[in-house]
Scaffold this motif. Sequence first.
Motif, mmCIF file in Angstrom:
data_model
loop_
_atom_site.group_PDB
_atom_site.id
_atom_site.type_symbol
_atom_site.label_atom_id
_atom_site.label_comp_id
_atom_site.label_asym_id
_atom_site.label_seq_id
_atom_site.Cartn_x
_atom_site.Cartn_y
_atom_site.Cartn_z
ATOM 1 N N ARG A 1 35.908 23.295 43.989
ATOM 2 C CA ARG A 1 37.341 23.502 44.247
ATOM 3 C C ARG A 1 37.626 24.790 45.018
ATOM 4 N NH1 ARG A 1 39.221 23.360 38.304
ATOM 5 N NH2 ARG A 1 37.204 24.417 38.163
ATOM 6 N N ILE A 2 36.803 25.067 46.029
ATOM 7 C CA ILE A 2 37.086 26.171 46.954
ATOM 8 C C ILE A 2 38.018 25.610 48.022
ATOM 9 C CG2 ILE A 2 36.124 27.879 48.534
ATOM 10 C CD1 ILE A 2 35.207 28.247 45.641
ATOM 11 N N THR A 3 39.287 25.952 47.947
ATOM 12 C CA THR A 3 40.287 25.296 48.791
ATOM 13 C C THR A 3 40.748 26.144 49.976
ATOM 14 O OG1 THR A 3 42.038 26.082 47.318
ATOM 15 C CG2 THR A 3 41.157 23.880 46.885
ATOM 16 N N ASP A 4 40.444 27.432 49.980
ATOM 17 C CA ASP A 4 40.878 28.292 51.073
ATOM 18 C C ASP A 4 39.918 28.141 52.258
ATOM 19 O OD1 ASP A 4 42.680 30.880 51.714
ATOM 20 O OD2 ASP A 4 40.650 31.183 52.490
ATOM 21 N N VAL A 5 40.455 27.782 53.398
ATOM 22 C CA VAL A 5 39.628 27.511 54.583
ATOM 23 C C VAL A 5 38.846 28.746 55.007
ATOM 24 C CG1 VAL A 5 39.716 26.930 57.030
ATOM 25 C CG2 VAL A 5 41.062 25.622 55.415
ATOM 26 N N ARG A 6 39.478 29.916 54.949
ATOM 27 C CA ARG A 6 38.796 31.135 55.389
ATOM 28 C C ARG A 6 37.640 31.487 54.456
ATOM 29 N NH1 ARG A 6 44.171 34.549 55.700
ATOM 30 N NH2 ARG A 6 44.444 33.248 53.858
ATOM 31 N N ASN A 7 37.851 31.330 53.161
ATOM 32 C CA ASN A 7 36.756 31.563 52.216
ATOM 33 C C ASN A 7 35.619 30.580 52.459
ATOM 34 O OD1 ASN A 7 37.639 33.798 50.756
ATOM 35 N ND2 ASN A 7 38.794 32.570 49.294
ATOM 36 N N HIS B 1 37.324 49.129 37.925
ATOM 37 C CA HIS B 1 38.470 48.668 37.126
ATOM 38 C C HIS B 1 38.870 47.244 37.472
ATOM 39 C CE1 HIS B 1 39.008 52.628 35.416
ATOM 40 N NE2 HIS B 1 39.024 53.161 36.627
ATOM 41 N N ILE B 2 38.531 46.783 38.681
ATOM 42 C CA ILE B 2 38.861 45.414 39.087
ATOM 43 C C ILE B 2 37.750 44.498 38.589
ATOM 44 C CG2 ILE B 2 39.217 43.872 41.055
ATOM 45 C CD1 ILE B 2 40.293 46.331 42.573
ATOM 46 N N ASN B 3 38.133 43.431 37.896
ATOM 47 C CA ASN B 3 37.118 42.612 37.208
ATOM 48 C C ASN B 3 36.787 41.300 37.910
ATOM 49 O OD1 ASN B 3 39.408 41.159 36.759
ATOM 50 N ND2 ASN B 3 39.334 41.232 34.522
ATOM 51 N N SER B 4 37.123 41.206 39.196
ATOM 52 C CA SER B 4 36.772 39.978 39.914
ATOM 53 C C SER B 4 36.518 40.286 41.379
ATOM 54 C CB SER B 4 37.888 38.926 39.791
ATOM 55 O OG SER B 4 39.057 39.378 40.444
ATOM 56 N N VAL C 1 22.370 26.993 38.531
ATOM 57 C CA VAL C 1 22.788 28.356 38.222
ATOM 58 C C VAL C 1 24.245 28.499 38.630
ATOM 59 C CG1 VAL C 1 22.472 30.808 38.711
ATOM 60 C CG2 VAL C 1 20.477 29.304 38.520
ATOM 61 N N ALA C 2 25.108 28.814 37.670
ATOM 62 C CA ALA C 2 26.531 28.982 37.957
ATOM 63 C C ALA C 2 26.898 30.452 37.897
ATOM 64 C CB ALA C 2 27.374 28.199 36.957
ATOM 65 N N ALA C 3 27.790 30.864 38.775
ATOM 66 C CA ALA C 3 28.315 32.226 38.733
ATOM 67 C C ALA C 3 29.555 32.230 37.851
ATOM 68 C CB ALA C 3 28.666 32.703 40.138
ATOM 69 N N THR C 4 29.543 33.072 36.819
ATOM 70 C CA THR C 4 30.685 33.154 35.913
ATOM 71 C C THR C 4 30.679 34.489 35.193
ATOM 72 O OG1 THR C 4 31.715 32.247 33.911
ATOM 73 C CG2 THR C 4 29.348 31.902 34.167
ATOM 74 N N GLU C 5 31.869 35.038 34.969
ATOM 75 C CA GLU C 5 31.953 36.310 34.239
ATOM 76 C C GLU C 5 31.585 36.134 32.770
ATOM 77 O OE1 GLU C 5 36.783 36.150 33.451
ATOM 78 O OE2 GLU C 5 35.981 37.159 35.217
ATOM 79 N N LYS C 6 31.504 34.871 32.321
ATOM 80 C CA LYS C 6 31.092 34.592 30.946
ATOM 81 C C LYS C 6 29.614 34.220 30.900
ATOM 82 C CE LYS C 6 35.729 32.749 30.242
ATOM 83 N NZ LYS C 6 36.543 31.527 30.039
ATOM 84 N N ASN D 1 36.242 27.983 41.858
ATOM 85 C CA ASN D 1 37.555 28.393 42.334
ATOM 86 C C ASN D 1 37.870 29.822 41.876
ATOM 87 O OD1 ASN D 1 40.586 28.613 41.416
ATOM 88 N ND2 ASN D 1 40.577 27.144 43.091
ATOM 89 N N GLU D 2 38.499 30.601 42.763
ATOM 90 C CA GLU D 2 38.784 32.008 42.449
ATOM 91 C C GLU D 2 39.674 32.177 41.235
ATOM 92 O OE1 GLU D 2 39.373 35.133 45.314
ATOM 93 O OE2 GLU D 2 39.218 33.661 46.915
ATOM 94 N N GLU D 3 40.593 31.268 41.028
ATOM 95 C CA GLU D 3 41.541 31.421 39.922
ATOM 96 C C GLU D 3 40.932 31.048 38.579
ATOM 97 O OE1 GLU D 3 44.520 32.775 40.289
ATOM 98 O OE2 GLU D 3 44.107 33.004 42.443
ATOM 99 N N VAL D 4 40.194 29.953 38.546
ATOM 100 C CA VAL D 4 39.716 29.427 37.249
ATOM 101 C C VAL D 4 38.200 29.352 37.136
ATOM 102 C CG1 VAL D 4 41.825 28.130 36.825
ATOM 103 C CG2 VAL D 4 39.970 27.040 38.077
#
Length: 245
Positions: free
Chosen positions: A103-109, A222-225, A173-178, A198-201
């Motif tokens: 669900r990567i929906t942004d064309v530039r990304n 301090h930024i976590n994403s 292998v999935a990338a996830t903060e969890k 997806n960046e949001e979820v």
Amino acid sequence: MAHDQLIYGLRTVQQALSDGQTIDNVFLQKDLSGSLFTQLEGQLREAGIVPKYVPVEKLNRLTKGNHQGAVAFLSPIEFHDLEAIITQVQEAGEVPLILALDRITDVRNFGAIARTAEAAGVHAIVIPKNESAPVNSDAIRTSTGALLEVPVCKVGHLKDAVFLAQSLGLQLVAATEKGDGDLYAAPLKEATMIVMGNEEVGVHKGLLQLCNFKARIPMFGHINSLNVSVATGILLYEAVRQRNQ
């Protein structure tokens, strides 16, 4: 550089399907009926293409021509079969490195990710037919042409691609903060499908449950994403580092 080709009209879209042309997106008018319209819907189902049903105003903005309730965009690239790609890589004696985008929906990304994937030697990029950025001239331009070089596989559901990859000996292998551990512990030397979400979820929960390793990118500010294209680059080049040790 490839350009998007817009086509419109019920018979024109039907002919494109009959000719086997690669269609990226189809927009159909909401609440339209008629035998030709029904035939087109049937052809789209057979081709595995899910159209977007939109108000007539949307179609009028896409084209000034007599669209008859149907507008489509032909893809500037040909899509590839994932199983064939993995098999070819294995038969060549290489270790597969596949990138799946959830669900990567942004064309530039999407374009930026493809550019990094090509540089890192990714063998194929896998995207779902729905909830994915269009493979159009903007994406190709952002990728600086990488989308013309890296095979792109479009699948009905990413879960199907995951099961296929696992059946062919790839780990996930999935990338996830969890994550289970940081990405440096991920065994990326092995045949691998990296899943980015997806960046949001993030990566869908159902996909995460199927993954062999959940990799967390260490962060000390301090930024976590991170932007998803940056995060993808970090994971891909950790794979490059491990494979070139």
